[in-house]
Design a protein around this motif. Structure first.
Motif, PDB file in Angstrom:
ATOM      1  N   ARG A  86       0.840  -1.204   0.000  1.00 39.35           N
ATOM      2  CA  ARG A  86       0.000   0.000   0.000  1.00 39.35           C
ATOM      3  C   ARG A  86       0.872   1.249   0.000  1.00 39.35           C
ATOM      4  O   ARG A  86       0.585   2.220  -0.695  1.00 39.35           O
ATOM      5  CB  ARG A  86      -0.927  -0.010   1.217  1.00 39.35           C
ATOM      6  CG  ARG A  86      -1.880   1.146   1.277  1.00 39.35           C
ATOM      7  CD  ARG A  86      -2.794   1.022   2.515  1.00 39.35           C
ATOM      8  NE  ARG A  86      -3.828   2.011   2.501  1.00 39.35           N
ATOM      9  CZ  ARG A  86      -3.666   3.269   2.881  1.00 39.35           C
ATOM     10  NH1 ARG A  86      -2.498   3.690   3.298  1.00 39.35           N
ATOM     11  NH2 ARG A  86      -4.678   4.117   2.838  1.00 39.35           N
ATOM     12  N   SER A 106      -6.387   3.440  -5.675  1.00 42.66           N
ATOM     13  CA  SER A 106      -7.542   3.011  -4.896  1.00 42.66           C
ATOM     14  C   SER A 106      -7.324   1.587  -4.397  1.00 42.66           C
ATOM     15  O   SER A 106      -6.869   0.724  -5.143  1.00 42.66           O
ATOM     16  CB  SER A 106      -8.811   3.052  -5.751  1.00 42.66           C
ATOM     17  OG  SER A 106      -9.883   2.463  -5.045  1.00 42.66           O
ATOM     18  N   ASN A 133     -10.033   0.103  -2.891  1.00 46.30           N
ATOM     19  CA  ASN A 133     -11.418  -0.216  -2.564  1.00 46.30           C
ATOM     20  C   ASN A 133     -11.900  -1.521  -3.169  1.00 46.30           C
ATOM     21  O   ASN A 133     -13.045  -1.902  -2.986  1.00 46.30           O
ATOM     22  CB  ASN A 133     -12.335   0.928  -3.015  1.00 46.30           C
ATOM     23  CG  ASN A 133     -12.092   2.180  -2.210  1.00 46.30           C
ATOM     24  OD1 ASN A 133     -11.791   2.107  -1.018  1.00 46.30           O
ATOM     25  ND2 ASN A 133     -12.192   3.327  -2.841  1.00 46.30           N
ATOM     26  N   THR A 134     -11.049  -2.205  -3.907  1.00 47.19           N
ATOM     27  CA  THR A 134     -11.413  -3.477  -4.509  1.00 47.19           C
ATOM     28  C   THR A 134     -10.350  -4.514  -4.174  1.00 47.19           C
ATOM     29  O   THR A 134      -9.297  -4.185  -3.645  1.00 47.19           O
ATOM     30  CB  THR A 134     -11.515  -3.339  -6.044  1.00 47.19           C
ATOM     31  OG1 THR A 134     -10.255  -2.871  -6.546  1.00 47.19           O
ATOM     32  CG2 THR A 134     -12.611  -2.376  -6.447  1.00 47.19           C
ATOM     33  N   ARG A 135     -10.606  -5.748  -4.487  1.00 51.91           N
ATOM     34  CA  ARG A 135      -9.667  -6.835  -4.182  1.00 51.91           C
ATOM     35  C   ARG A 135      -8.299  -6.587  -4.801  1.00 51.91           C
ATOM     36  O   ARG A 135      -7.283  -6.843  -4.222  1.00 51.91           O
ATOM     37  CB  ARG A 135     -10.244  -8.167  -4.678  1.00 51.91           C
ATOM     38  CG  ARG A 135      -9.291  -9.348  -4.581  1.00 51.91           C
ATOM     39  CD  ARG A 135      -8.993  -9.714  -3.138  1.00 51.91           C
ATOM     40  NE  ARG A 135      -8.155 -10.875  -3.020  1.00 51.91           N
ATOM     41  CZ  ARG A 135      -6.858 -10.842  -2.750  1.00 51.91           C
ATOM     42  NH1 ARG A 135      -6.242  -9.701  -2.595  1.00 51.91           N
ATOM     43  NH2 ARG A 135      -6.178 -11.951  -2.633  1.00 51.91           N
ATOM     44  N   ARG A 194     -12.358   1.787   8.043  1.00 48.94           N
ATOM     45  CA  ARG A 194     -12.327   1.400   6.626  1.00 48.94           C
ATOM     46  C   ARG A 194     -11.007   0.727   6.263  1.00 48.94           C
ATOM     47  O   ARG A 194     -10.986  -0.230   5.493  1.00 48.94           O
ATOM     48  CB  ARG A 194     -12.578   2.618   5.746  1.00 48.94           C
ATOM     49  CG  ARG A 194     -14.013   3.072   5.789  1.00 48.94           C
ATOM     50  CD  ARG A 194     -14.238   4.284   4.919  1.00 48.94           C
ATOM     51  NE  ARG A 194     -15.592   4.781   5.105  1.00 48.94           N
ATOM     52  CZ  ARG A 194     -15.923   6.051   5.180  1.00 48.94           C
ATOM     53  NH1 ARG A 194     -14.991   6.983   5.049  1.00 48.94           N
ATOM     54  NH2 ARG A 194     -17.166   6.408   5.367  1.00 48.94           N
ATOM     55  N   ARG A 195      -9.909   1.245   6.811  1.00 46.90           N
ATOM     56  CA  ARG A 195      -8.609   0.615   6.547  1.00 46.90           C
ATOM     57  C   ARG A 195      -8.601  -0.828   7.050  1.00 46.90           C
ATOM     58  O   ARG A 195      -8.156  -1.731   6.347  1.00 46.90           O
ATOM     59  CB  ARG A 195      -7.490   1.387   7.240  1.00 46.90           C
ATOM     60  CG  ARG A 195      -7.081   2.638   6.544  1.00 46.90           C
ATOM     61  CD  ARG A 195      -5.903   3.276   7.275  1.00 46.90           C
ATOM     62  NE  ARG A 195      -5.587   4.575   6.726  1.00 46.90           N
ATOM     63  CZ  ARG A 195      -4.737   5.412   7.281  1.00 46.90           C
ATOM     64  NH1 ARG A 195      -4.100   5.085   8.390  1.00 46.90           N
ATOM     65  NH2 ARG A 195      -4.499   6.575   6.730  1.00 46.90           N
ATOM     66  N   LYS A 222     -11.069  -3.096   4.940  1.00 48.38           N
ATOM     67  CA  LYS A 222     -10.568  -3.406   3.589  1.00 48.38           C
ATOM     68  C   LYS A 222      -9.563  -4.551   3.618  1.00 48.38           C
ATOM     69  O   LYS A 222      -9.636  -5.465   2.806  1.00 48.38           O
ATOM     70  CB  LYS A 222      -9.930  -2.167   2.961  1.00 48.38           C
ATOM     71  CG  LYS A 222     -10.935  -1.191   2.443  1.00 48.38           C
ATOM     72  CD  LYS A 222     -10.239   0.038   1.893  1.00 48.38           C
ATOM     73  CE  LYS A 222     -11.250   1.132   1.665  1.00 48.38           C
ATOM     74  NZ  LYS A 222     -10.634   2.391   1.303  1.00 48.38           N
ATOM     75  N   SER A 223      -8.629  -4.503   4.541  1.00 49.65           N
ATOM     76  CA  SER A 223      -7.642  -5.585   4.584  1.00 49.65           C
ATOM     77  C   SER A 223      -8.302  -6.895   5.013  1.00 49.65           C
ATOM     78  O   SER A 223      -7.998  -7.958   4.482  1.00 49.65           O
ATOM     79  CB  SER A 223      -6.483  -5.222   5.508  1.00 49.65           C
ATOM     80  OG  SER A 223      -6.941  -5.037   6.824  1.00 49.65           O
TER      81      SER A 223
END
Length: 186
Positions: free
Chosen positions: A7, A45, A47-49, A117-118, A121-122
């Motif tokens: 990231r 981003s 926000n997706t896999r 959100r972090r 997401k993971s």
């Protein structure tokens, strides 16, 4: 692969190359006058896999898409070969660091939601929720590695952008007729 390190590499690279008008790729494309401005959806981003990195420019004339692609890849190759100035590197490091530490967000999002959100997401993508919460250590590690290894930046550009065949060129052209028809239907 360590999601926090990935990231950091991905995000820092995006910020360094086109995070603002003085970033090397942005500057080169704006000077070429291929379009009118860097579009707001430029960046990365998670926000997706599979993470996504996007460079967008508004005002590119219809039919100039391949010319735009060529200029973009020329600018990326130039940065990979010549590197970036110390000023660009330091400016980006300060901006990226501040953005990751900032508690009060400009858009008003509470910091607690940013952290949630972090973590989510993971977790959603099979990593430990805490792997994306810690940003300080991975960021300092990235800066150290970039300062010690002059081939790291060119390697990231090659890996994520130049050699990555999973990319697309999308052109969106406004249409007065479509907008009028849509308004009529509503």
């Amino acid at each position: 692969e360590d999601p926090a390190a990935f990231r950091m590499e991905f995000g820092f690279l995006s910020e360094l190359l086109w995070g603002d008008d003085s970033a090397p790729v942005s500057k080169k494309l704006l000077a070429a006058k291929i379009g009118t401005d860097i579009a707001p959806y430029t960046g990365f981003s998670f926000n997706t896999r599979f993470p996504c990195i996007c460079f967008s420019m508004s005002g590119v004339a219809a039919g100039d898409e391949e010319k735009f692609r060529g200029l973009l890849f020329d600018a990326l190759r130039e940065v990979a070969e010549q590197g970036v100035s110390k000023e660009d590197f330091d400016r980006t490091a300060m901006c990226f660091d501040f953005s990751n530490r900032e508690v009060k967000r400009p858009e008003g999002t509470p910091y607690s939601l940013v952290l949630m959100r972090r973590a989510v997401k993971s977790w959603l993508f099979g990593f430990s929720p805490d792997s994306t919460l810690s940003v300080r250590e991975p960021f300092e590690d990235l800066l150290r590695r970039m300062r010690e290894d002059p081939l790291l930046l060119p390697g990231l550009i090659e890996r994520f952008l130049l050699q990555n065949e999973r990319r697309s060129l999308v052109s969106v052209d406004p249409s007065v007729e479509w907008e009028q028809e849509r308004s009529r239907q509503e």
